[in-house]
Enzyme design. Structure first.
Site, PDB file in Angstrom:
ATOM      1  N   ARG A   1       0.966  -1.291  -0.276  1.00 24.75           N
ATOM      2  CA  ARG A   1      -0.141  -0.069   0.205  1.00 24.75           C
ATOM      3  C   ARG A   1       0.694   1.179  -0.252  1.00 24.75           C
ATOM      4  O   ARG A   1       0.795   2.290  -0.521  1.00 24.75           O
ATOM      5  CB  ARG A   1      -1.329   0.294   1.202  1.00 24.75           C
ATOM      6  CG  ARG A   1      -2.121  -0.949   1.392  1.00 24.75           C
ATOM      7  CD  ARG A   1      -3.038  -0.963   1.939  1.00 24.75           C
ATOM      8  NE  ARG A   1      -2.756  -1.525   3.324  1.00 24.75           N
ATOM      9  CZ  ARG A   1      -2.972  -2.664   4.468  1.00 24.75           C
ATOM     10  NH1 ARG A   1      -4.120  -3.444   2.971  1.00 24.75           N
ATOM     11  NH2 ARG A   1      -2.093  -2.761   5.285  1.00 24.75           N
TER      12      ARG A   1
ATOM     13  N   CYS B   1      -5.805 -18.785  15.889  1.00 25.26           N
ATOM     14  CA  CYS B   1      -6.593 -18.272  17.339  1.00 25.26           C
ATOM     15  C   CYS B   1      -7.899 -18.302  17.543  1.00 25.26           C
ATOM     16  O   CYS B   1      -8.472 -19.218  18.722  1.00 25.26           O
ATOM     17  CB  CYS B   1      -6.873 -16.251  17.702  1.00 25.26           C
ATOM     18  SG  CYS B   1      -4.990 -16.103  17.759  1.00 25.26           S
TER      19      CYS B   1
ATOM     20  N   GLY C   1       6.724 -10.424  15.734  1.00 28.00           N
ATOM     21  CA  GLY C   1       5.908 -10.875  15.807  1.00 28.00           C
ATOM     22  C   GLY C   1       6.758 -12.068  17.302  1.00 28.00           C
ATOM     23  O   GLY C   1       7.167 -11.450  18.203  1.00 28.00           O
ATOM     24  N   ASP C   2       6.307 -13.489  17.017  1.00 28.97           N
ATOM     25  CA  ASP C   2       6.899 -14.523  18.101  1.00 28.97           C
ATOM     26  C   ASP C   2       8.111 -14.387  18.676  1.00 28.97           C
ATOM     27  O   ASP C   2       8.361 -14.843  19.263  1.00 28.97           O
ATOM     28  CB  ASP C   2       5.608 -15.534  18.341  1.00 28.97           C
ATOM     29  CG  ASP C   2       3.991 -15.286  18.425  1.00 28.97           C
ATOM     30  OD1 ASP C   2       3.871 -14.340  18.851  1.00 28.97           O
ATOM     31  OD2 ASP C   2       3.667 -16.393  18.108  1.00 28.97           O
TER      32      ASP C   2
END
Length: 822
Positions: A43, A64, A304-305
């Site tokens: 974008r 999730c 992230g994780d």
């Protein structure tokens, strides 16, 4: 091996290319962070070549939602997929590749080695900048038997499908979930909803270890109420294959038998690529990044994780494997890649979990963490406000805990649990923490109010007011661990009937409305610590006593908070009533499953939520009851049953909603005491006793009812029940040679059983009848007598002579034999 070379180009500033158009950015890992980074980057800029490499079969999915797909709440697996390769290509011109595993990063040459799992070939790719978003993998401890079939972790869509298929193919009836965190609890709920008896093993003394223990007591209670066998403070040592399933061995010596095992003990960062590329890692193996999420290599970012982040409140390094932070980090890295000066603020640990209709959520630091920070002087307050005003129907209490800095009132953390309104309150406090707000800001917060949504003094205002009163010196608060110490007096200002229900230890009882008249009963030379049910009356008492010259302080949150704190220290993790309820629910389900082939009542029986009126009746009687029932329609506001009238019918709600209204002995006004829905039944009390109705039933909506007449009802329930014997007769039968058949689960049996009892859990009884000798007589037993009654029915249906032990082991007076010392 194919080598793809790219020419290096300059950074793109402000979203526009400076000169060249072949700049290449590769993102390793999709799902949350990687996918967000890729789409935002596009974008910003149309000319950058963006490659997204995902080693799994799905580039972006809602992990999730996986427990709820297993449990059937989410029925369509395709709804879990947020985007696919075609969408990335057509909408965003992003080269997204699945089953493409990066096996090596060479920072010196800015190249990757990629393994194509679709054809087994490897190739190289060049990059200008690289974004690592590999996530984390479930922890699978190196325990004996860990590789046995039937032991699963849950992280991906294929994981969930494997579990779902295993349950169906093996007709699983028993499960062990290891780990009581968010995923563990969600899996427990979904397994129970599938009708699978579930045990939960957690090494900590509480579920959800990231919260303070007293806040999790309501969860422990609701788990027990749904028949979950809880093993807190116990770990797993090994797995073995047994005759009847997997054996899960625990540190305390227990052996739990299961058809499947779910490992939910946490995750560890996917760091091999980073480690092999010599990127800097933290103490726990997470990738170290700066505030711009750049690694020790200036051309490699990580999100992230897999990364180590900063806690915005404590300033300490931590890790937080949650989707929200990963998505935000992906956006920030995309901005950085086009020259925008973005940085990641850090995390505060806002999280939420639902469990059997109860919600628990938290944000910020918990008290366990604050106790480790000696430089933080913090305050704690509790409250139990309703989610909306009590005069509007359906109000539910919120148990909320607030932690704040005692020097300036800054909000440090909050936790809340209840049936309604939890997410909204924790979200407000989460934003307050981001804005470095104080308890005074919570006190003055202007929030939405209408009777069905909140109160003029919202729960946020209430908890803020309590803390603000302490900060201003208008209120002294004593923590519950100091109750009754240093010569202080505990004063309970509840009404007498409340104290009789559950009294505080060593407390003086003076109701609030009598306190002025009875103040002479209190000593002025000692501190008075005041409590009530939830804290509101106690606060008024503290102010009254302070104005009268007493030294008074508040025991925050009242007796309800004390009850939760006191229960943190109990060794009893499965209450008696909860196990009896498990007996009740399980025996009904097994009775339904064992209907003869010519007795198809599954649809009717599935209606009943709490079928106590039919329990222990012969199956033929239950079938006949439904055959004789007539179907009637009802309209909204119609009074189906009136208090004081003689009962003529027994009812089951097939469609619609109803309310129970009751008038007290000394009160002319009726009050609503309960709500009824599909599957609830009413009217049997007056039929059984021959008396009058003790309540009125009014329809809330149009509906359909099943109705059985008084005569039919009495005829059917007075038929001979399953043959049961009292404990004295049972001992005589045992002495005469009757075999004892214990139909509880293994974990219950191991805790204590009648010597020489044969163990066959009730769900397995029909399939294991061949293990029994039909020339012998059997005495069936369980905890309360409900499962054993159904077991006796099944045995008699199959030609055995069997009796059930009436009221089960509750009435057994002799010593039970235990399989382990504790």
């Amino acid at each position: 091996m194919t080598v793809i070379n790219t020419n290096k180009s300059h950074r793109i500033q402000g979203g526009s290319p400076m000169a060249e158009h072949n700049r290449r950015i590769i993102i390793i890992g999709g799902v949350a962070g990687g996918a967000s980074c890729a789409t935002r980057l596009r974008r910003h800029n149309e000319t950058i070549d963006i490659i997204l490499l995902e080693r799994g079969p799905y580039v972006s999915f809602a992990n999730c939602g996986l427990p709820y797909y297993i449990g059937g709440t989410i029925q369509d697996k395709n709804s879990l997929f947020l985007a696919n390769v075609d969408l990335f290509k057509e909408r965003f011109r992003i080269d997204a590749r699945i089953l493409a595993e990066v096996t090596k990063i060479d920072p010196a040459t800015k190249t990757l080695t990629v393994l194509n799992h679709q054809d087994g070939t490897s190739y190289t790719e060049s990059y200008d900048e690289l974004v690592l978003a590999p996530g984390a993998r479930p922890i699978r401890p190196d325990l004996p038997g860990i590789e046995l079939a039937g032991i699963f972790s849950l992280r991906t869509v294929p994981d969930s499908q494997q579990i779902k298929d295993w349950i169906q193919n093996h007709r699983a009836k028993r499960a062990v979930v290891i780990g009581g965190g968010f995923i563990g609890l969600e899996m427990v709920e979904n397994l129970i909803q599938l009708g699978i008896h579930t045990s939960l093993v957690e090494r900590n003394l509480q579920v959800l270890p990231t919260l303070d223990q007293e806040m999790t007591i309501p969860l422990r209670t609701i788990l027990q109420q749904h028949g979950v066998a809880l093993y807190l403070g116990d770990g797993v040592t090994a797995f073995t294959q047994g005759k009847h399933g997997l054996n899960v061995h625990t540190e305390s010596g227990k052996i739990l038998v299961a058809d499947l095992v779910i490992l939910a003990i946490g995750v560890t960062p996917e760091n091999k690529l980073a480690q092999d590329a010599s990127l800097n890692l933290g103490l726990q193996g997470h990738i170290l990044v700066d505030k711009n999420l750049r690694t020790s290599d200036p051309y490699i970012y990580a999100i992230g994780d897999c990364i180590e982040v900063r806690n915005v409140i404590s300033g300490k390094k931590t890790a937080l494997p949650l989707a929200g932070p990963a998505n935000r980090q992906g956006r920030i890295v995309a901005d950085m890649l086009v020259g925008r000066g973005r940085f990641f603020r850090g995390v505060q640990g806002t999280a939420i979990c639902g469990l059997f209709g109860v919600t628990i959520a938290s944000t910020g630091l918990n008290e366990k963490t604050l106790k480790q920070h000696n430089d933080m002087e913090y305050g704690v307050v509790y409250a139990h406000p309703n989610d909306h005003v009590s005069y509007y129907p359906g109000a539910k209490p919120i148990f909320i805990k607030l932690l704040f800095d005692k020097n300036d009132g800054r909000v440090l953390g909050a936790q809340a649990v209840g049936e309604a309104g939890i997410a909204r309150r924790i979200d407000v406090i989460a934003m307050a923490i981001q804005m470095k707000a104080t308890v005074f800001d919570l006190e003055e917060a202007e929030l939405c109010y209408a009777p069905q949504y909140g109160a003029a003094k919202d729960a946020i205002n209430v908890i803020g007011m309590i803390a603000a009163n302490e900060m201003r010196g208008d209120l002294s608060i004593t923590h519950w661990n100091e109750m009754g110490k240093t010569g202080s007096v505990v004063l309970d200002v509840r009404e007498a009937h409340e104290v009789a229900t559950r009294a505080l230890p060593n407390a003086i009882h003076i109701p609030l409305n009598s306190l002025r008249q009875r103040q002479h009963e209190l000593p002025k030379h000692q501190e008075i610590q005041v409590s009530c049910a939830v804290g509101a009356r106690a606060y008024n008492a503290v102010r009254l006593l302070s104005n009268l010259g007493f030294r008074a302080s508040l025991l925050s949150g009242g007796e309800k908070t004390w009850f939760n704190l006191d229960n943190c220290h109990t060794d009893k993790v499965a209450c008696h009533a909860a196990r009896e309820q498990m007996d009740f629910i399980l025996s009904w389900e097994i009775m339904r499953e064992n209907l003869p082939d010519n007795m198809d009542l599954s649809a009717e029986l599935a209606l009943l939520h709490n079928p106590k009126v039919f329990m222990n009746l012969p199956l033929e009687n239950v079938a006949e009851a439904f055959r004789r029932m007539e179907t009637i329609t009802a309209t909204a506001n119609q009074e189906i049953m009136k208090q004081g009238e003689k009962g003529n019918y027994f009812y089951i709600i097939k469609e619609g909603l109803a309310e129970v209204w009751q008038q007290g002995l000394y009160d002319d006004t009726q009050q609503k005491v309960a709500e009824l829905g599909i599957g609830d039944h009413f009217g049997e009390e007056a039929l059984v006793t021959g008396g009058t109705r003790n309540a009125s039933i009014k329809m809330v909506s149009d509906g359909v009812l099943l109705r059985l007449s008084r005569e039919d009802f009495l005829e059917l329930i007075r038929q001979p029940l399953v043959q049961e014997v009292e404990v004295d007769t049972a001992k005589v039968l045992i002495a005469q040679g009757h075999n004892i058949l214990d139909v509880r689960y293994e974990e219950e049996y191991e805790e204590g059983h009648i010597p020489d009892a044969i163990l066959i859990p009730l769900p397995e009884l029909r399939s294991r009848l061949s293990e029994l000798d039909n020339s012998k007589n059997y005495l069936t037993c369980c905890l309360s007598g409900k499962r054993s009654a159904v077991a006796a029915m099944i045995l008699r249906q199959n030609g055995f002579q069997a009796f059930g032990l009436h009221n089960g082991l509750n009435t057994w007076t002799d010593t039970l034999e235990s399989s382990y010392a504790n």
